[in-house]
Write an enzyme that holds these catalytic residues in place. Structure first.
Site, PDB file in Angstrom:
ATOM      1  N   CYS A 122      33.227  48.687  34.811  1.00 47.25           N
ATOM      2  CA  CYS A 122      33.743  47.321  34.699  1.00 47.25           C
ATOM      3  C   CYS A 122      33.958  46.698  36.073  1.00 47.25           C
ATOM      4  O   CYS A 122      34.358  45.548  36.174  1.00 47.25           O
ATOM      5  CB  CYS A 122      35.066  47.307  33.942  1.00 47.25           C
ATOM      6  SG  CYS A 122      35.010  48.188  32.389  1.00 47.25           S
ATOM      7  N   ASP A 161      36.250  47.631  38.163  1.00 48.79           N
ATOM      8  CA  ASP A 161      37.634  47.702  38.613  1.00 48.79           C
ATOM      9  C   ASP A 161      38.305  49.009  38.206  1.00 48.79           C
ATOM     10  O   ASP A 161      38.225  49.432  37.059  1.00 48.79           O
ATOM     11  CB  ASP A 161      38.449  46.493  38.136  1.00 48.79           C
ATOM     12  CG  ASP A 161      38.040  46.035  36.750  1.00 48.79           C
ATOM     13  OD1 ASP A 161      37.758  46.897  35.913  1.00 48.79           O
ATOM     14  OD2 ASP A 161      38.012  44.817  36.523  1.00 48.79           O
ATOM     15  N   CYS A 215      38.171  43.229  42.436  1.00 46.21           N
ATOM     16  CA  CYS A 215      38.112  41.966  43.148  1.00 46.21           C
ATOM     17  C   CYS A 215      39.432  41.695  43.859  1.00 46.21           C
ATOM     18  O   CYS A 215      40.415  42.424  43.689  1.00 46.21           O
ATOM     19  CB  CYS A 215      37.802  40.840  42.178  1.00 46.21           C
ATOM     20  SG  CYS A 215      39.177  40.466  41.099  1.00 46.21           S
ATOM     21  N   CYS A 233      42.469  41.095  35.434  1.00 43.85           N
ATOM     22  CA  CYS A 233      42.913  41.844  36.620  1.00 43.85           C
ATOM     23  C   CYS A 233      44.423  42.103  36.515  1.00 43.85           C
ATOM     24  O   CYS A 233      44.907  43.158  36.912  1.00 43.85           O
ATOM     25  CB  CYS A 233      42.611  41.072  37.896  1.00 43.85           C
ATOM     26  SG  CYS A 233      40.951  40.390  37.960  1.00 43.85           S
TER      27      CYS A 233
HETATM   28  S1  FES Z   1      38.341  43.198  39.071  1.00 48.14           S
HETATM   29 FE1  FES Z   1      36.618  42.141  38.294  1.00 48.14          FE
HETATM   30  S2  FES Z   1      37.355  40.137  38.120  1.00 48.14           S
HETATM   31 FE2  FES Z   1      39.029  41.184  38.926  1.00 48.14          FE
END
Ligand code: FES
Ligand SMILES: Cc1ncc(COP(=O)(O)O)c(C=O)c1O
Lengths: 135, 406
Positions: free
Chosen positions: A37, A39, A62, A105
């Site tokens: 994904c 993250d 991110c 997130c």
């Molecule tokens: S970790 Fe992918 S949008 Fe925030």
């Protein structure tokens, strides 16, 4: 996409980056998310009595994911475990002014603190509050 | 020496218009504003002359005849016109199209549209280098195959397909060959005859021309290719594409094509030199920096690299004042990582961790060095806070972990 000042601040000056010894009896570790994904969040807490005395994180994700985890470590330090269980992703999203596409997130950060508490409680055979598992 | 930011390193997305091109365009907005279809007066004649000149400039870069160029609003329209136009015109002959999963959305979505309207589409995969398998292509042909659409160079990776071989396979079966050559046109030599290309989509804004103009090359001899128009009206462009021609944009497109042809050898040498300098520094100075796509068949200016265990958007965020792009899901609205890199078999971490840098006519060596330095600093900083990097340093195999995907 424009980032909020708070996201940028946490991204540039992340609080509490690092690791605690995951084998330490007083430490709870939560790892949530998946590389698939994009993250992965690792959040660790040290608990003394019923208070979280230290928190550390590492995040692959991110800028908003980094900021969400950084913020949560800041919040939970000094907090009672039972209060930390109550942290909601919406509070994180609001504090960081996350846009709708970045809400997940903050969900991840909520899941991470819950997973860390669950891990600590498992070590101690207590689980007065069962954490919600992510779908 | 101090460097000026922002630094533009995203020439595959678009380019600034070359000053020489702007100079050619300007009179056609004001003094020579005529409609090229006006046959009755000088304003029209002057405009028509400009369009004719541009047509031959655009054609000569691919060894085509000017009569084979249909101007459009860009390559998205050219791709739509080529694929829908052939599918409609040859509907009585067949309904099967062969294309590839790493095409630009303008081709993919056009083919998906046709799938919903009675066509059958074979989607070829690519190997780790980004190339289609020619044997797989051969096996995909059917009696009812009417068109093969394979891009010349990929916009994300810069990988160049083996056009000549693909074209030969098509022509041996009398199947039309369309190529989306947006990224390749003006960057590498293209020859519609040698490569057996029947239709080619190109766009001005990727070769330092204006946005909003492109063209479709449509072969006129051996074979004579016919397409059904998708925009109906006054019958402009030999009936292929109606609508008053955008004379200033077309004049600029022609000038940009001519300059691209003249400067191709010199531009390529300089740009390839910078690209290689960048690649060598990044891969030498940053561990686990992996180049995506084969460099054996490649555009000079494009460099796509994955920095393992660092998420692409977070890396972009650290590259303040630097314009590059990422295949990371977090940068896209869909939250899916690059479908091109996935099709090449990249694992998820690497697909989420990619950056695309494209070097162009105005990139300097100082800029390349500055960008490399900033990338290195940020990758180091982000790896220090990456749980994946930490696990890998501890010798944990990430594939062995059961992730709680959400
Ligand atoms: S970790 Fe992918 S949008 Fe925030
Ligand atoms: C490979 C490819 N095809 C098509 C397009 C679309 O071109 P245009 O912007 O002229 O519609 C682009 C660029 O955006 C591209 O890179």
């Amino acid at each position: 996409m424009a980032y909020s000042d708070k996201v940028i601040d946490h991204y540039e000056h992340p609080r509490n980056v690092g690791s605690l010894d995951k084998n330490d009896e007083g430490v709870g570790t939560g790892i949530v998310g998946a590389p698939a994904c994009g993250d992965v969040m690792k959040l660790q807490i040290r608990v003394e009595g019923d208070v979280i005395t230290d928190a550390k994180f590492k995040t692959y994700g991110c800028g908003s994911a980094i900021a969400s985890s950084s913020l949560v470590t800041e919040w939970v330090k000094g907090m009672k475990v039972s209060d930390a269980m109550q942290i909601k992703n919406s509070q994180i999203a609001e504090e960081l002014s996350l846009p709708p596409v970045k809400i997940h997130c903050s969900v991840l950060a909520e899941d991470a603190i819950k997973a860390a508490i669950a891990d600590y409680q498992k070590k101690h055979g207590t689980s007065e509050a069962t954490p919600s598992t992510p779908e | 020496m101090s460097i000026e930011t922002p630094i533009y390193m995203d020439y595959a997305a678009t380019c600034p218009v070359d000053e020489r091109v702007v100079a050619v365009m300007l009179p056609f907005f004001t003094t020579h504003f005529g409609n090229s279809a006006s046959r009755t007066h000088q304003f029209g004649w002057v405009a028509e002359e400009a369009v004719d000149k541009a047509r031959s400039q655009v054609a000569s870069l691919i060894n085509a005849n000017e009569k084979e160029i249909t101007f459009t609003s860009g390559a998205t329209e050219a791709n739509n016109l080529a694929i829908k136009g052939v599918a409609e015109f040859l509907a009585s002959k067949g309904n099967h199209i062969i294309t590839c999963v790493t095409e630009h959305k303008a081709v993919i979505d056009t083919c998906k549209y046709l799938e919903r309207h009675g066509c059958e589409v074979t989607w070829l995969g690519v190997d780790a280098s980004g190339l289609i398998d020619l044997d797989e292509l051969e096996r995909a042909f059917r009696p009812e195959t009417i068109l093969v659409s394979i891009m010349a160079a990929n916009n994300e990776t810069g990988v160049v397909q083996e056009l000549e071989k693909i074209g030969a396979l098509c022509h041996a079966r009398k199947v039309l060959f369309h190529t989306d050559a947006v990224q390749a046109y003006g960057k590498i030599p293209l020859d519609v005859d040698a490569m057996h290309i029947d239709l080619m989509s190109i766009s001005a804004h990727k070769i330092y021309g204006p946005k909003g103009v492109g063209a479709l090359y449509v072969r006129r001899r051996r074979p004579r290719v016919r397409i059904a128009p998708q925009i109906h009206g006054g019958g402009h462009e030999r009936g292929n594409r109606s609508g008053t021609l955008a004379v200033p944009l077309i004049a600029g497109f022609g000038a940009a094509a001519e300059i691209a042809g003249q400067d191709m050898a010199a531009d390529t040498e300089r740009i390839l030199g910078l690209r290689e300098h960048m690649r060598e520094r990044l891969t030498a100075e940053i561990p686990e920096a992996i180049v995506n796509g084969t460099l054996q068949h490649h555009l000079p200016g494009t460099l796509n690299i994955s920095f393992a265990y660092v998420e692409g958007e977070s890396l972009l965020m650290g590259l303040k004042g630097i314009a590059v792009s990422s295949g990371s899901a977090c940068t896209s609205a869909s939250l899916e990582p690059s479908y091109v890199l996935r099709a090449m078999g990249l694992n998820d971490e690497l697909a989420h961790s990619s950056l695309r840098m494209t070097i162009g006519r105005y990139t300097t060596r100082e800029e390349v060095d500055y960008v490399v330095d900033r990338i290195r600093e940020n990758v180091e900083r982000l790896r220090a806070m990456s749980p994946l990097w930490e696990m890998v340093q501890e010798g944990i195999d990430l594939a062995s972990i059961e992730w709680t995907a959400h």
